[in-house]
Write a protein that holds these residues in place. Structure first.
Motif, PDB file in Angstrom:
ATOM      1  N   SER A 191       0.815  -1.210   0.000  1.00 31.25           N
ATOM      2  CA  SER A 191       0.000   0.000   0.000  1.00 31.25           C
ATOM      3  C   SER A 191       0.851   1.263   0.000  1.00 31.25           C
ATOM      4  O   SER A 191       0.330   2.348   0.229  1.00 31.25           O
ATOM      5  N   ALA A 192       2.133   1.117  -0.239  1.00 27.39           N
ATOM      6  CA  ALA A 192       3.025   2.258  -0.416  1.00 27.39           C
ATOM      7  C   ALA A 192       3.015   3.226   0.759  1.00 27.39           C
ATOM      8  O   ALA A 192       3.056   4.431   0.578  1.00 27.39           O
ATOM      9  N   GLN A 193       2.928   2.683   1.960  1.00 22.78           N
ATOM     10  CA  GLN A 193       2.982   3.579   3.114  1.00 22.78           C
ATOM     11  C   GLN A 193       4.431   3.988   3.373  1.00 22.78           C
ATOM     12  O   GLN A 193       5.359   3.310   2.952  1.00 22.78           O
ATOM     13  N   LEU A 194       4.600   5.099   4.081  1.00 25.98           N
ATOM     14  CA  LEU A 194       5.947   5.479   4.472  1.00 25.98           C
ATOM     15  C   LEU A 194       6.517   4.353   5.317  1.00 25.98           C
ATOM     16  O   LEU A 194       5.785   3.763   6.100  1.00 25.98           O
ATOM     17  N   PRO A 195       7.771   4.009   5.242  1.00 24.70           N
ATOM     18  CA  PRO A 195       8.837   4.555   4.406  1.00 24.70           C
ATOM     19  C   PRO A 195       8.926   3.940   3.011  1.00 24.70           C
ATOM     20  O   PRO A 195       9.938   4.117   2.352  1.00 24.70           O
ATOM     21  N   PHE A 196       7.898   3.223   2.568  1.00 18.90           N
ATOM     22  CA  PHE A 196       7.988   2.552   1.261  1.00 18.90           C
ATOM     23  C   PHE A 196       7.263   3.323   0.159  1.00 18.90           C
ATOM     24  O   PHE A 196       6.951   2.767  -0.882  1.00 18.90           O
ATOM     25  N   SER A 197       6.958   4.618   0.404  1.00 13.34           N
ATOM     26  CA  SER A 197       6.078   5.332  -0.522  1.00 13.34           C
ATOM     27  C   SER A 197       6.696   5.624  -1.878  1.00 13.34           C
ATOM     28  O   SER A 197       5.985   5.855  -2.843  1.00 13.34           O
ATOM     29  N   LYS A 198       8.006   5.608  -1.936  1.00  9.47           N
ATOM     30  CA  LYS A 198       8.633   6.122  -3.149  1.00  9.47           C
ATOM     31  C   LYS A 198       8.296   5.329  -4.408  1.00  9.47           C
ATOM     32  O   LYS A 198       8.305   5.873  -5.502  1.00  9.47           O
ATOM     33  N   TRP A 199       7.995   4.045  -4.227  1.00 13.05           N
ATOM     34  CA  TRP A 199       7.732   3.268  -5.440  1.00 13.05           C
ATOM     35  C   TRP A 199       6.473   3.744  -6.140  1.00 13.05           C
ATOM     36  O   TRP A 199       6.407   3.804  -7.367  1.00 13.05           O
ATOM     37  N   LEU A 200       5.458   4.129  -5.357  1.00 11.31           N
ATOM     38  CA  LEU A 200       4.208   4.558  -5.977  1.00 11.31           C
ATOM     39  C   LEU A 200       4.367   5.933  -6.633  1.00 11.31           C
ATOM     40  O   LEU A 200       3.784   6.215  -7.666  1.00 11.31           O
ATOM     41  N   LEU A 201       5.188   6.783  -6.012  1.00 13.32           N
ATOM     42  CA  LEU A 201       5.436   8.100  -6.612  1.00 13.32           C
ATOM     43  C   LEU A 201       6.166   7.932  -7.937  1.00 13.32           C
ATOM     44  O   LEU A 201       5.903   8.653  -8.894  1.00 13.32           O
ATOM     45  N   GLY A 202       7.072   6.952  -7.985  1.00 12.15           N
ATOM     46  CA  GLY A 202       7.807   6.710  -9.221  1.00 12.15           C
ATOM     47  C   GLY A 202       6.936   6.074 -10.287  1.00 12.15           C
ATOM     48  O   GLY A 202       7.220   6.175 -11.474  1.00 12.15           O
ATOM     49  N   ALA A 203       5.851   5.439  -9.859  1.00 12.11           N
ATOM     50  CA  ALA A 203       5.017   4.687 -10.801  1.00 12.11           C
ATOM     51  C   ALA A 203       4.323   5.574 -11.805  1.00 12.11           C
ATOM     52  O   ALA A 203       3.787   5.108 -12.798  1.00 12.11           O
ATOM     53  N   MET A 204       4.318   6.909 -11.576  1.00  6.92           N
ATOM     54  CA  MET A 204       3.577   7.755 -12.506  1.00  6.92           C
ATOM     55  C   MET A 204       4.313   8.001 -13.817  1.00  6.92           C
ATOM     56  O   MET A 204       3.765   8.655 -14.698  1.00  6.92           O
TER      57      MET A 204
END
Lengths: 287, 637
Positions: free
Chosen positions: B273-286
């Motif tokens: 679910s791309a929660q912090l601290p793993f959020s960066k992958w979803l931001l990159g997905a765009m």
């Protein structure tokens, strides 16, 4: 029955009350500044004149948004005076504010766009405290419903003094009073002319003024429900507290210069935390 | 049973057909037909089970399927190891090898053979998720048919890889069905890995350097989650001797035995679910084409994590694992809402808002209370629709005006009115009373108060203020009425336009019908897993008032028409202190020259910029996870 009566009373008399309040406000302000000031009924003369003038708009969408603003402000007030859900009333007033912001931006004008961005900032500044007020009432009295809040055995303020003070703090923003009158003010002598309402004139300006009166009545009503409880004399105390609170707002308006936006945002969020959140913590502790 | 198999297999069949289909028309026909069939079947399935459904278990001892899964898993592992070596991302190879290795060892050594034997479990929650995935997922596929064509007309520099793109979309949908139907953790894990794998390929679609980097980031972060998942499965098989999610959940909150696997599954969900601290992958997905972002952000992928957490929620109440999930979720909501303020790229704002909303969903699931989970489920429902609508409309705007920057959407209501209206509905749906998301946020707030979680209240009140700011800012850009603007063509035609309209329709339909959905689908599920029933979270009176507000908003424009309030007013140029040059676009500057006026929104980089907030939030989130993991697992050992 009594609920419907109070709603109708609000619908009819809120503009009268709001207008008188504005008149008294101007009078007291003038006396503080050593002037004589306009007659108490001046706001009514002004608004009647506004409504009799031709409306000039920059964009036709403005009409839609300004009516939306008025309708949802009145809706909020009705919900409140009907004894409805306080949280829902706050959501509705947010919706109304957003109509006003869209109205200002739809004009595509430098001054009113600037005003709308500042207004938005002000909303962001007071929003946490507004929510905390609702939460505070809920924890203190066990209900979000205004009808139940005013019939509880002890006044909410007994356990929520911090939240009460925090509310007074953001009330300065809501009343558009100095030092927090960034987006528009009652005095058109600032760097962005009249901010939010620059592009409104005639009838549309009259509508925003009317909405402001309805809104002020609602906001003062919230001060009152901090005090009111099941006893009859609490209503009198509430009236006195409201009058005192409004007088303080006028005093602050006349004694403080306007602050920069960062001070507004930081201080409101800090106040919301220091007075609001800590008060909530204490409430949980004593429960 | 037939419905379940159909929903699992039909998208795979479609994917195969699409892979071999020649020509754009053939692909278009296949996509549209299968989308209609899939969403139709899912809706029939949902209607059949709308009023009554006794929970059903399906598929006993499917040795054949297990072997098939094992083979597919092996192929994927080999491919990932190969890619990791080829692109010199050795950690990817290692992660993939370890997690698949654990699974192979379990399966081949016979450890995975447990008492339990049913693999599929259907209840009302599965039905809700299945309908969301089918309807929103398929609408996105339909949109993609139109979009990808114009995408490749606008971006000649990218190779047309739609032969791979469309099959992947359908595989993704099939895998999501798999996740929500599976009860056997090994099956669930298999589908979980398929979504990771598909998203990796979809993000890397354009094969640019940025796309490759971001796709690998998505891959390794999700593989970490996958690794936790695999270890959790091994633990369940060896210590608990069961692999049934249903059985594990019924062991009850606070059961010592389940502490460790629940922790590990929570970490897996947080990565998904791309929660912090793993959020960066979803931001990159765009970097991927818009339909991919829409799919990842709305109905699928990130919702898988939220789905599993809601399943686990009875185990989370008043535990350290629950505290971990709520704290991370709430903190992510606040941090990413603040971050969204400083962004002007439309897709990036949407990405941050997705992460924020998932944070809220996850925080609700972590509380593990009836009303909180109710809020979480409604959030999933409304968020899927409105977020998908927002992504698709941003994509359509990008094709029409050539930019997805919010600043460039200034005056969209004059340039491309149709798209602006759709977008208005989408934004209103995201945060405004009386639309859907607000109802769920309201319930969430109530749940936070009732569970005495002051920390969550702090996250929510400040986060909501930030949410209000960045959405209204966007709204105010859209409605600016710039005089004499050139009308631009709405490039969203045919499939795309249909999909956008359908989304808006569903949005409004849900706002009106959610009490029914809640009564017949959500409440039965909740009273079943929690064993008690709360009458209603938001009173009937308030729901009527909200409906009334909704009607007022729609009547308002017509009401004003009828009263001819807007006909009578005269139009003038805007006020510029007397230095207008005749229209409201230029003014005379101090040197007597004409200058173009440019109105910008506030972004407050110095307060809410990525540079200022992102890294500290990632660090704080990591610390929270590490500390709570140590406390929780230390307590269980």
């Amino acid at each position: 029955m009594i609920k419907i009566v109070s709603t109708v009373l609000y619908l009819v008399f809120a503009p009268v009350f709001g207008g008188l309040l504005a008149g008294v406000d101007r009078k007291i302000t003038a006396r503080m500044q050593g002037r004589k000031g306009p007659p108490i009924l001046q706001p009514f003369y002004d608004i009647f004149k506004l409504f009799s003038k031709e409306a000039i708009v920059v964009d036709h969408l403005q009409n839609l948004f300004v009516i939306g603003y008025l309708v949802f402000i009145i809706f909020t007030g009705c919900l409140f005076f009907y004894g409805g859900d306080l949280l829902l009333a706050f959501f509705a007033i947010t919706l109304a504010e957003i109509f006003l912001i869209m109205c200002a931006s739809s004009a595509n004008s430098a001054y009113s766009s600037m005003g709308s961005q500042r207004e938005l900032l002000q909303m962001m500044a007071y929003e946490p405290m507004i929510l905390i007020v609702a939460i505070g009432f809920y924890i203190a009295t066990g209900s979000f419903s205004v009808g139940e809040i005013i019939t509880s055995q002890t006044s909410a303020i007994a356990t929520t003094p911090g939240i009460f003070l925090g509310y007074l703090y953001i009330l300065t923003i809501k009343f558009r009073k100095s030092p927090f009158d960034l987006s528009t003010s009652h005095h058109a002598h600032q760097e962005m002319v009249k901010g939010l309402t620059v592009e409104l004139s005639g009838r549309t300006l009259g509508i925003t003024e009317l909405a402001h009166w309805y809104e002020n009545t609602f906001l003062i009503g919230i001060i009152a429900i901090f005090i009111i409880n099941a006893t009859w004399w609490s209503w009198i105390v509430a009236l006195a507290v409201c009058a005192l609170a409004y007088f303080m707002e006028i005093l602050i308006d006349n004694t403080y210069a306007r602050v920069k936006w960062k001070v507004l945002l930081n201080s409101s969020w800090i106040v919301a935390f220091g007075l609001g959140i800590l008060n909530l913590l204490a409430l949980y502790y004593i429960k | 049973m037939y419905f379940v198999s159909f929903l699992l297999l039909f998208p795979v069949l479609t994917a195969v057909l699409l892979f071999f289909a020649k020509g754009y028309l053939a692909k278009k026909i296949i996509v549209i037909t299968s989308s209609v069939v899939i969403s139709g079947m899912a809706l029939i399935f949902a209607t059949m089970n709308f009023f009554t459904l006794s929970n059903r278990f399906y598929i006993k001892d499917a040795e054949f399927v297990n072997i098939l899964f094992l083979i597919i898993e092996f192929v994927i592992m080999c491919y990932l190891i190969y890619l990791g070596i080829r692109f010199k991302k050795y950690y990817v190879s290692l992660l993939s090898l370890v997690q698949s290795g654990i699974l192979f060892w379990l399966e081949l050594s016979g450890q995975a053979k447990t008492e339990h034997s049913f693999n599929i479990y259907i209840d009302k929650f599965a039905i809700i998720m299945c309908s969301i995935i089918a309807v929103i997922g398929c609408l996105i596929c339909v949109y993609a048919v139109g979009y990808m064509k114009s995408y490749h007309q606008h971006h000649k520099e990218y190779k047309d890889r739609t032969t791979l793109f469309f099959p992947l979309l359908f595989l993704f949908i099939s895998a999501m069905f798999g996740i929500v139907f599976s009860d056997n953790l090994i099956w669930l894990f298999f589908f979980w890995e398929i979504t990771t794998f598909c998203s990796f390929l979809l993000i890397g679609y354009t094969k640019t350097k940025e796309a490759v980097t971001n796709s690998f980031r998505a891959l390794w972060m999700n593989l970490i989650g996958g690794l936790c998942f695999a270890v959790a499965i091994a633990y369940c098989a060896l210590k608990l001797h069961t692999l049934s999610l249903h059985t594990i959940v019924h062991m009850g909150a606070g059961a010592q035995a389940v502490t460790i696997p629940v922790f590990l599954l929570c970490i897996a969900c947080l990565t998904k679910s791309a929660q912090l601290p793993f959020s960066k992958w979803l931001l990159g997905a765009m970097v991927a084409p818009t339909p991919t972002s829409a799919l990842l952000h709305s109905a699928t992928m990130v919702k898988a994590g939220a789905y599993l957490l809601i399943r686990l929620s009875p185990l989370l109440a008043h535990t350290v694992a629950g505290a971990l999930v709520t704290t991370i979720g709430g903190f992510t909501f606040l941090a990413t809402s603040l971050l969204a303020i400083s962004q002007s790229d439309g897709k990036k704002v949407l990405a941050y808002s997705t992460i924020a909303n998932l944070g809220l969903i996850i925080a609700c699931a972590g509380i593990g209370m009836y009303e909180a989970v109710w809020a979480a489920m409604l959030l999933i429902l409304f968020h899927a629709v409105s977020k998908s609508l927002m992504f698709l409309s941003v994509g359509a705007v990008e094709n029409s005006i050539g930019s997805r920057n919010i600043e460039d959407m200034h005056g969209l209501i004059v340039k491309v009115p149709a798209l602006a209206f759709v977008m208005l509905i989408g934004i209103a749906g995201m945060f405004l009373a009386p639309f859907g998301m607000l109802i769920s946020k309201w319930a969430a707030l109530k749940a936070f108060i009732d569970s005495n979680s002051i920390l969550l209240i702090i996250f929510l009140v400040y986060g909501s203020a930030a949410t209000l700011f960045y959405w209204t800012k966007w709204l105010s850009k859209l409605v600016a009425g710039v005089h004499h603007s050139e009308r631009k063509d709405n490039q969203a035609k045919g499939c795309e336009w249909f999909s956008l309209l359908a989304h808006s329709g569903i949005m409004i339909f849900l706002c009106l019908s959610f009490p029914t959905i809640s009564r017949h689908l959500i409440e039965p599920f909740l009273s079943e897993i929690f064993g008690y029933k709360i009458s209603s979270i938001i009173g009937d009176g308030n729901i009527q008032i909200m409906t009334f507000m909704l009607c007022m908003i729609f009547i308002l424009p017509f009401g004003i028409r009828v009263l001819t309030l807007d006909k009578t007013s005269k139009q003038k140029s805007s006020y510029m202190c007397g230095i207008n040059t005749g229209d409201d676009r230029k003014f005379v500057d101090s040197l007597g020259e004409k200058k173009k006026m440019y109105l910008s929104n506030w972004y407050m980089e110095d307060l809410f910029g990525e540079k200022k907030i992102l890294l500290p939030s990632i660090i704080i989130a990591t610390v929270i996870i590490v500390v709570l993991l140590v406390i929780g697992i230390g307590g269980a050992l």
